[in-house]
Design an enzyme around this catalytic site. Structure first.
Site, PDB file in Angstrom:
ATOM      1  CG  ASN A   1      -6.597   1.631  11.770  1.00  0.00           C
ATOM      2  OD1 ASN A   1      -6.786   0.682  12.516  1.00  0.00           O
ATOM      3  ND2 ASN A   1      -5.661   2.502  12.000  1.00  0.00           N
ATOM      4  CB  THR A   2      -9.462   5.986  12.821  1.00  0.00           C
ATOM      5  OG1 THR A   2      -8.125   6.217  12.403  1.00  0.00           O
ATOM      6  CG2 THR A   2      -9.755   6.880  14.014  1.00  0.00           C
TER       7      THR A   2
ATOM      8  CB  ALA B   1      -8.432   7.988   4.330  1.00  0.00           C
ATOM      9  N   GLY B   2     -11.025   8.144   6.374  1.00  0.00           N
ATOM     10  CA  GLY B   2     -12.152   9.004   6.735  1.00  0.00           C
ATOM     11  C   GLY B   2     -13.455   8.274   7.006  1.00  0.00           C
TER      12      GLY B   2
ATOM     13  CE  LYS C   1      -3.402   2.629   2.515  1.00  0.00           C
ATOM     14  NZ  LYS C   1      -3.867   2.998   3.852  1.00  0.00           N
TER      15      LYS C   1
ATOM     16  N   GLY D   1      -8.288   9.291   9.475  1.00  0.00           N
ATOM     17  CA  GLY D   1      -8.568   9.316  10.912  1.00  0.00           C
ATOM     18  C   GLY D   1      -9.612  10.339  11.327  1.00  0.00           C
TER      19      GLY D   1
END
Lengths: 254, 369
Positions: A204-205, A182-183, A95, A156
């Site tokens: 993830n976050t 992301a996001g 990645k 995040g």
């Protein structure tokens, strides 16, 4: 079944490894997500030790790893990180993340395209993390990337799909898988990305920072499945006017 | 162009007046802001924010978890030398102090590194007094490659250097520079720095510009809390941070919030920073800047440190020694200041894990850079 560079994935939810309270919670959350591809930052791995508290438990779990180049600030650093990952983890999957801006972690389009071309030529299976820029995604496809990973909003931030109009274009135009990355901060965001036709999402976050990461991982798993199923089933058109479910002119069709 | 120009345009008296005339409404607005700015920092540092500590702490906790997760980076200071050519009335290394002076030899350095490495650390902060001739750029050029062989992340806290000297050290593997202004109030600064190059307030003030221009990954700012009004010093540090982030956007930033500690021949704090005040500071900076790294040293007591950790702290030291050679030969009485948290690394780690925090030993791959 999702296929990226001849590798098959039943789950369309990719997950991360950062921000968890401990390895045990991380592993349990990954298991609950049913994710088959998990990304981890090469900069976090201590290759001088036999046991790494991040890498070793993941290897023991047997999940497929997607090493990332987080921390790299230009093409040169990212290429080095990719080669290190290839050597350490015996994988050509990478990645590609290049963000020289530590504040918003925005990807550097210029350096990413440069690194992607070099890595593809070296035989890597490159999944670049990029802004939701349709032309850039075209260019990355042209140089041989196996998928593109456009952002929904800043990493995040949990802001969801702030780039939705551009993601729609990318999804429509891409001939390679589109992984929204992301996001994504809520299962509904992931579901929406899948409804739009994204091939997968990376989260993830939203999982790791939840008060109950294991339960949240399960929620995302369900949301991704529902979103994918809805996309395949075909969503109805959105209209500003009401449409009769029993039209008055139906008799003309006999 | 450096922060000096912007600093000269700041009217500290006017800032102080605004700081102390902040109202509860200003504080509430600052807490509800989705994005911090200098005005919200002013409100959050003000006395008017004291009744809002719990709300600030809740938001600081959430922002920290979102940005950094449960991760807390671990680092350890390694004191290279206590030689100093400055007279600063708050520091144990001050040149007139009758203190045994020592600079580490290569063998001593390797011995210290070996102990630190055995404890699991991969991030190290090299500290020295400020002595240009005996512990200057040549010494750092010699030491850095030795340290870099064993540690991924190397920071320094030494005298201000020139841009080209920083550039040289970056080429040798330097990752971060900590340079503390101590106080942003020139009169107070003059009073506490009575001899040596450190007397030059403006040269020190422009140091982070030189560091950033040299391409260092991270810059640490700090004020010595207690020399003067900590609210005003912290606010000006906020201005400094804001300026640096705008002009050197590739650089990461951290702050340290050391309270003035008793030391050999040292002074007592002029303005005492209470525990509540330190909590307010940490939370205010987290709300001001979500990605700012906040370091916490062993100057604070164990129990207090444990309680501060979830509020916005991102990096801590544990099991520190503040004297050259102190890991190999503790209690040699060469230290810079007294340590309050003398727990071992494993005790600190155990506690961190019990409260749901994840110790991170390594978060940097020096071989790439």
């Amino acid at each position: 079944m999702l296929s990226i560079a001849n590798q098959e994935f039943e789950s369309r939810l990719f997950t991360g490894t950062g921000k968890f309270t401990d390895s045990k919670t991380m592993l349990a959350a990954i298991a609950a997500s049913q994710s088959q591809l998990v990304t981890l930052a090469m900069k976090r791995i201590d290759h001088s030790k036999d046991f790494d508290d991040l890498l070793t438990p993941l290897q023991q779990m047997g999940v497929k790893l997607l090493p990332n180049t987080a921390g790299a600030r230009n093409a040169k650093e990212a290429i080095f990180a990719a080669e290190l990952a290839s050597e350490m983890l015996a994988t050509k999957l990478i990645k590609l993340e290049i963000h020289p801006d530590p504040k918003y972690l925005m990807p550097d389009a210029v350096e990413t395209l440069k690194a992607a071309e070099i890595l593809c030529n070296k035989g890597f299976t490159v999944l670049p993390y990029v802004h939701a820029d349709p032309v850039l995604c075209y260019r990355l496809e042209e140089v041989g990337c196996a998928a593109v990973m456009p952002l929904g909003s800043p990493i995040g931030s949990n802001q969801g799909l702030a780039t939705e109009p551009f993601l729609e274009i990318i999804i429509e135009q891409a001939n390679i898988p589109v992984v929204v990355d992301a996001g994504i901060g809520a299962p509904s965001h992931a579901c929406r990305a899948m409804e739009m036709g994204a091939d997968a999402v990376l989260v993830n976050t939203a999982i790791a920072s939840s008060t109950d990461p294991i339960s949240m991982a399960e929620c995302f798993n369900n949301a991704v499945k529902a979103g994918r199923q809805a996309y395949l089933a075909g969503l109805g058109n959105v209209s500003k006017q009401a449409e009769h479910t029993s039209p008055l002119t139906n008799f003309l069709k006999f | 162009m450096s922060f000096t120009e912007q600093f000269k345009q700041l009217n500290l008296d006017e800032l102080s007046m605004r700081l102390y005339s902040t109202t509860a409404v200003d504080v509430e607005r600052a807490i509800s802001h989705s994005q911090g700015n200098i005005d919200s920092l002013m409100a959050l540092l003000s006395p008017a924010a004291q009744p809002y500590l719990e709300q600030m702490a809740q938001k600081a906790y959430q922002l920290t978890r979102q940005r950094f997760g449960a991760n807390i980076g671990l680092y350890l200071p390694l004191y290279l030398s206590n030689l100093c050519a400055n007279e600063c009335d708050y520091c144990g290394f001050s040149m007139s102090n009758k203190l045994k002076r020592k600079t580490l030899s290569d063998a001593e350095l390797l011995a210290e590194m070996s102990i630190i490495k055995q404890r699991g650390f991969d991030s190290i902060l090299l500290v020295s007094g400020e002595h240009e001739t005996k512990v200057g750029i040549e010494y750092f050029k010699h030491v850095l490659p030795i340290v870099k062989q064993q540690f991924s992340y190397v920071a320094i806290e030494v005298q201000p250097l020139t841009e080209s000297e920083y550039r040289t050290l970056v080429e040798l593997g330097l990752d971060a520079v900590m340079v503390y202004q101590e106080t942003y109030q020139p009169q107070t600064y003059r009073k506490h720095h009575t001899r040596g190059k450190k007397q030059d307030f403006l040269y020190r003030l422009a140091t982070p510009d030189r560091v950033a221009a040299a391409g260092v990954d991270k810059i640490g700012l700090g004020v010595l809390l207690g020399l003067d009004d900590w609210r005003l010093d912290a606010l000006v540090m906020g201005y400094h941070l804001g300026y640096l982030e705008k002009y050197y956007w590739r650089t990461r930033y951290s702050i340290s919030l050391p309270r003035l500690r008793p030391c050999t021949g040292g002074i007592t704090p002029k303005v005492e920073l209470t525990d509540e005040g330190l909590v307010q500071l940490i939370c205010a900076f987290r709300l001001f800047n979500a990605q700012l790294e906040i370091s916490l040293s062993t100057r604070e007591t164990p129990e207090f440190r444990d309680n501060l950790l979830p509020l916005g702290v991102t990096n801590i030291s544990a099991g520190s020694s503040t004297e050259p050679g102190g890991y190999q030969n503790p209690n040699a009485q060469l230290d810079q200041f007294e340590i309050s948290d003398d727990r071992s690394v494993s005790q600190v780690i155990e506690k961190m894990q019990r409260i749901g925090l994840n110790p991170v030993w390594k978060d940097w791959e020096s071989a790439w850079f």
